[in-house]
Write a protein that holds these residues in place. Structure first.
Motif, PDB file in Angstrom:
ATOM      1  N   GLY A 153       4.923  20.203   0.067  1.00  0.00           N
ATOM      2  CA  GLY A 153       5.851  19.971  -1.040  1.00  0.00           C
ATOM      3  C   GLY A 153       7.086  19.170  -0.648  1.00  0.00           C
ATOM      4  N   GLN A 154       7.146  18.743   0.610  1.00  0.00           N
ATOM      5  CA  GLN A 154       8.287  17.933   1.058  1.00  0.00           C
ATOM      6  C   GLN A 154       8.209  16.557   0.394  1.00  0.00           C
ATOM      7  N   ASN A 155       9.349  15.914   0.202  1.00  0.00           N
ATOM      8  CA  ASN A 155       9.364  14.594  -0.436  1.00  0.00           C
ATOM      9  C   ASN A 155       8.666  13.565   0.438  1.00  0.00           C
ATOM     10  N   ALA A 156       7.812  12.776  -0.176  1.00  0.00           N
ATOM     11  CA  ALA A 156       7.043  11.779   0.572  1.00  0.00           C
ATOM     12  C   ALA A 156       7.951  10.761   1.270  1.00  0.00           C
ATOM     13  N   ASN A 157       8.982  10.304   0.594  1.00  0.00           N
ATOM     14  CA  ASN A 157       9.874   9.312   1.222  1.00  0.00           C
ATOM     15  C   ASN A 157      10.532   9.864   2.467  1.00  0.00           C
ATOM     16  N   TYR A 158      10.969  11.117   2.384  1.00  0.00           N
ATOM     17  CA  TYR A 158      11.611  11.749   3.533  1.00  0.00           C
ATOM     18  C   TYR A 158      10.607  11.905   4.681  1.00  0.00           C
ATOM     19  N   LEU A 159       9.405  12.379   4.361  1.00  0.00           N
ATOM     20  CA  LEU A 159       8.384  12.565   5.404  1.00  0.00           C
ATOM     21  C   LEU A 159       8.083  11.243   6.112  1.00  0.00           C
ATOM     22  N   ALA A 160       7.895  10.183   5.339  1.00  0.00           N
ATOM     23  CA  ALA A 160       7.572   8.888   5.938  1.00  0.00           C
ATOM     24  C   ALA A 160       8.735   8.417   6.813  1.00  0.00           C
ATOM     25  N   ALA A 161       9.957   8.616   6.326  1.00  0.00           N
ATOM     26  CA  ALA A 161      11.125   8.178   7.110  1.00  0.00           C
ATOM     27  C   ALA A 161      11.212   8.936   8.431  1.00  0.00           C
ATOM     28  N   GLN A 162      10.890  10.246   8.420  1.00  0.00           N
ATOM     29  CA  GLN A 162      10.969  11.025   9.656  1.00  0.00           C
ATOM     30  C   GLN A 162       9.882  10.593  10.648  1.00  0.00           C
ATOM     31  N   TRP A 202       0.815  -1.207   0.000  1.00  0.00           N
ATOM     32  CA  TRP A 202       0.000   0.000   0.000  1.00  0.00           C
ATOM     33  C   TRP A 202       0.858   1.271   0.000  1.00  0.00           C
ATOM     34  N   ALA A 203       2.187   1.066   0.052  1.00  0.00           N
ATOM     35  CA  ALA A 203       3.080   2.194   0.321  1.00  0.00           C
ATOM     36  C   ALA A 203       2.805   3.407  -0.581  1.00  0.00           C
ATOM     37  N   ASP A 204       2.592   3.183  -1.857  1.00  0.00           N
ATOM     38  CA  ASP A 204       2.470   4.323  -2.746  1.00  0.00           C
ATOM     39  C   ASP A 204       1.036   4.794  -2.932  1.00  0.00           C
ATOM     40  N   ALA A 263       0.515   2.503   7.274  1.00  0.00           N
ATOM     41  CA  ALA A 263      -0.356   2.939   6.179  1.00  0.00           C
ATOM     42  C   ALA A 263      -0.745   4.406   6.363  1.00  0.00           C
ATOM     43  N   THR A 264      -1.022   4.802   7.618  1.00  0.00           N
ATOM     44  CA  THR A 264      -1.394   6.198   7.879  1.00  0.00           C
ATOM     45  C   THR A 264      -0.200   7.114   7.634  1.00  0.00           C
ATOM     46  N   ILE A 265       0.985   6.657   8.021  1.00  0.00           N
ATOM     47  CA  ILE A 265       2.201   7.442   7.768  1.00  0.00           C
ATOM     48  C   ILE A 265       2.385   7.673   6.272  1.00  0.00           C
ATOM     49  N   ASP A 266       2.212   6.625   5.482  1.00  0.00           N
ATOM     50  CA  ASP A 266       2.372   6.781   4.029  1.00  0.00           C
ATOM     51  C   ASP A 266       1.332   7.740   3.457  1.00  0.00           C
ATOM     52  N   ALA A 267       0.105   7.663   3.981  1.00  0.00           N
ATOM     53  CA  ALA A 267      -0.952   8.540   3.471  1.00  0.00           C
ATOM     54  C   ALA A 267      -0.701   9.989   3.877  1.00  0.00           C
ATOM     55  N   LEU A 268      -0.211  10.204   5.098  1.00  0.00           N
ATOM     56  CA  LEU A 268       0.125  11.567   5.533  1.00  0.00           C
ATOM     57  C   LEU A 268       1.265  12.115   4.676  1.00  0.00           C
ATOM     58  N   ALA A 269       2.249  11.267   4.404  1.00  0.00           N
ATOM     59  CA  ALA A 269       3.401  11.691   3.586  1.00  0.00           C
ATOM     60  C   ALA A 269       2.926  12.101   2.187  1.00  0.00           C
ATOM     61  N   SER A 270       2.014  11.309   1.593  1.00  0.00           N
ATOM     62  CA  SER A 270       1.513  11.673   0.254  1.00  0.00           C
ATOM     63  C   SER A 270       0.717  12.969   0.309  1.00  0.00           C
ATOM     64  N   TYR A 271      -0.059  13.137   1.388  1.00  0.00           N
ATOM     65  CA  TYR A 271      -0.871  14.354   1.529  1.00  0.00           C
ATOM     66  C   TYR A 271       0.021  15.605   1.495  1.00  0.00           C
ATOM     67  N   TYR A 272       1.060  15.617   2.340  1.00  0.00           N
ATOM     68  CA  TYR A 272       1.906  16.820   2.404  1.00  0.00           C
ATOM     69  C   TYR A 272       2.735  17.000   1.137  1.00  0.00           C
ATOM     70  N   ALA A 273       3.199  15.875   0.571  1.00  0.00           N
ATOM     71  CA  ALA A 273       4.021  15.977  -0.652  1.00  0.00           C
ATOM     72  C   ALA A 273       3.215  16.637  -1.771  1.00  0.00           C
ATOM     73  N   ALA A 274       1.896  16.430  -1.756  1.00  0.00           N
ATOM     74  CA  ALA A 274       1.049  16.969  -2.827  1.00  0.00           C
ATOM     75  C   ALA A 274       0.621  18.424  -2.585  1.00  0.00           C
ATOM     76  N   GLN A 275       0.914  18.977  -1.403  1.00  0.00           N
ATOM     77  CA  GLN A 275       0.503  20.358  -1.125  1.00  0.00           C
ATOM     78  C   GLN A 275       1.486  21.334  -1.761  1.00  0.00           C
ATOM     79  N   ARG A 276       0.978  22.478  -2.129  1.00  0.00           N
ATOM     80  CA  ARG A 276       1.811  23.473  -2.777  1.00  0.00           C
ATOM     81  C   ARG A 276       2.552  24.308  -1.716  1.00  0.00           C
ATOM     82  N   ALA A 277       3.886  24.360  -1.871  1.00  0.00           N
ATOM     83  CA  ALA A 277       4.683  25.135  -0.915  1.00  0.00           C
ATOM     84  C   ALA A 277       4.513  26.620  -1.196  1.00  0.00           C
ATOM     85  N   GLU A 278       4.156  27.374  -0.160  1.00  0.00           N
ATOM     86  CA  GLU A 278       4.027  28.826  -0.314  1.00  0.00           C
ATOM     87  C   GLU A 278       5.333  29.471   0.115  1.00  0.00           C
TER      88      GLU A 278
END
Ligand code: HEC
Ligand code: HEC
Length: 208
Positions: free
Chosen positions: A62-71, A22-24, A99-114
């Motif tokens: 806009g942070q990288n999803a892999n990095y967010l999940a790792a943190q 489910w990671a991606d 699974a929740t960590i991966d979903a949170l990581a995708s959520y933030y990665a998809a947000q636009r950095a202001e």
């Protein structure tokens, strides 16, 4: 995770779906749960779309999803151990499954950095020099070699563009003292003096 027992030609076949499957692509329920958490819990500090205003709280948009999940996993494993990580994120992450960590990581990665801060100063131009070329006499490598020419990062290398200067400075000091114990960044930060940390942090905050 989900376990399906199927009968094929009379034989029971057990298919166990590991969380990696489910990671991606988190399933819809997990994605909704993660969005709910982001809006109602994480957003209190990080901003609902991850563009926090207070410099104590890192920007996640806009942070990288892999990095967010790792943190998030490092907070949960209690291996990222600087004082603010312990105080704010250990308890938070202890409640999250993979699974929740991966979903949170995708959520933030998809947000636009202001943009966080604008303008250039003498300090920021010194920071730009360090970011692109390092500090050769002190053996400090160019940040751009890992974090990318535009500081947008890459996979495991975090995005630094637009991050709060105060947060970047604090992390560099934590890498230097090994409170945040990561060999690769300890090597980078060990010979970086405070004025140069300050300069590179000021530069990064102005980057789109
Ligand atoms: C009460 C405030 C607070 C809440 C709520 C909170 N955080 Fe944090 N978070 C922080 C602080 C402070 C840090 C910086 C820790 C440090 O300095 O090491 C942080 C760091 C992080 C980081 C590391 C960012 C980086 O650039 O390395 C991630 C990822 C993160 N939080 C995600 C979350 C998620 C997901 C939630 C909701 C489940 C959440 N946070 C809820 C305060 C909070
Ligand atoms: C050899 C590769 C490499 C180089 C060169 C490098 N970094 Fe990093 N950096 C990393 C990695 C990998 C991480 C993620 C560490 C972790 O897993 O916690 C990181 C993390 C960071 C973080 C933490 C980001 C966050 O959101 O918490 C900051 C700040 C940072 N680097 C700044 C710099 C600066 C400034 C330079 C140049 C002086 C630099 N880095 C050079 C690899 C590198």
């Amino acid at each position: 995770m989900a376990r399906l027992t199927m009968w094929l030609g009379g034989a029971a076949v057990l298919i166990a779906c590991g969380s990696a499957a489910w990671a991606d692509e988190p399933d819809a329920t997990t994605r909704l749960y993660a969005e709910h958490l982001a809006l109602t819990v994480c957003g209190i500090c990080h901003g609902t779309a991850g563009n926090s205003v207070q410099p104590k709280f890192p920007r996640l948009a806009g942070q990288n999803a892999n990095y967010l999940a790792a943190q998030l996993k490092a907070f949960r494993a209690q291996s990222r151990g600087d004082p603010d990580a312990i105080a704010y994120m250990w308890g938070m992450a202890s409640q999250l499954d993979d699974a929740t960590i991966d979903a949170l990581a995708s959520y933030y990665a998809a947000q636009r950095a202001e943009p966080s801060a604008t303008g250039t100063s003498a300090q920021a131009s010194r920071g730009r020099e360090i970011y692109l070329h390092g500090v050769a006499p002190q053996g400090v490598p160019a940040c751009s070699s890992c974090h990318g020419p535009d500081a947008h990062g890459l996979a495991e290398f975090p995005r630094l563009a637009g991050q709060h200067a105060q947060y970047v400075l604090k992390q560099l000091a934590s890498f230097q003292s090994n409170m945040r114990n990561v060999a690769i960044m300890h090597g980078v930060a060990q010979n970086l003096n405070l004025a140069d940390m300050d300069a590179v942090a000021a530069f990064l905050e102005t980057q789109p």
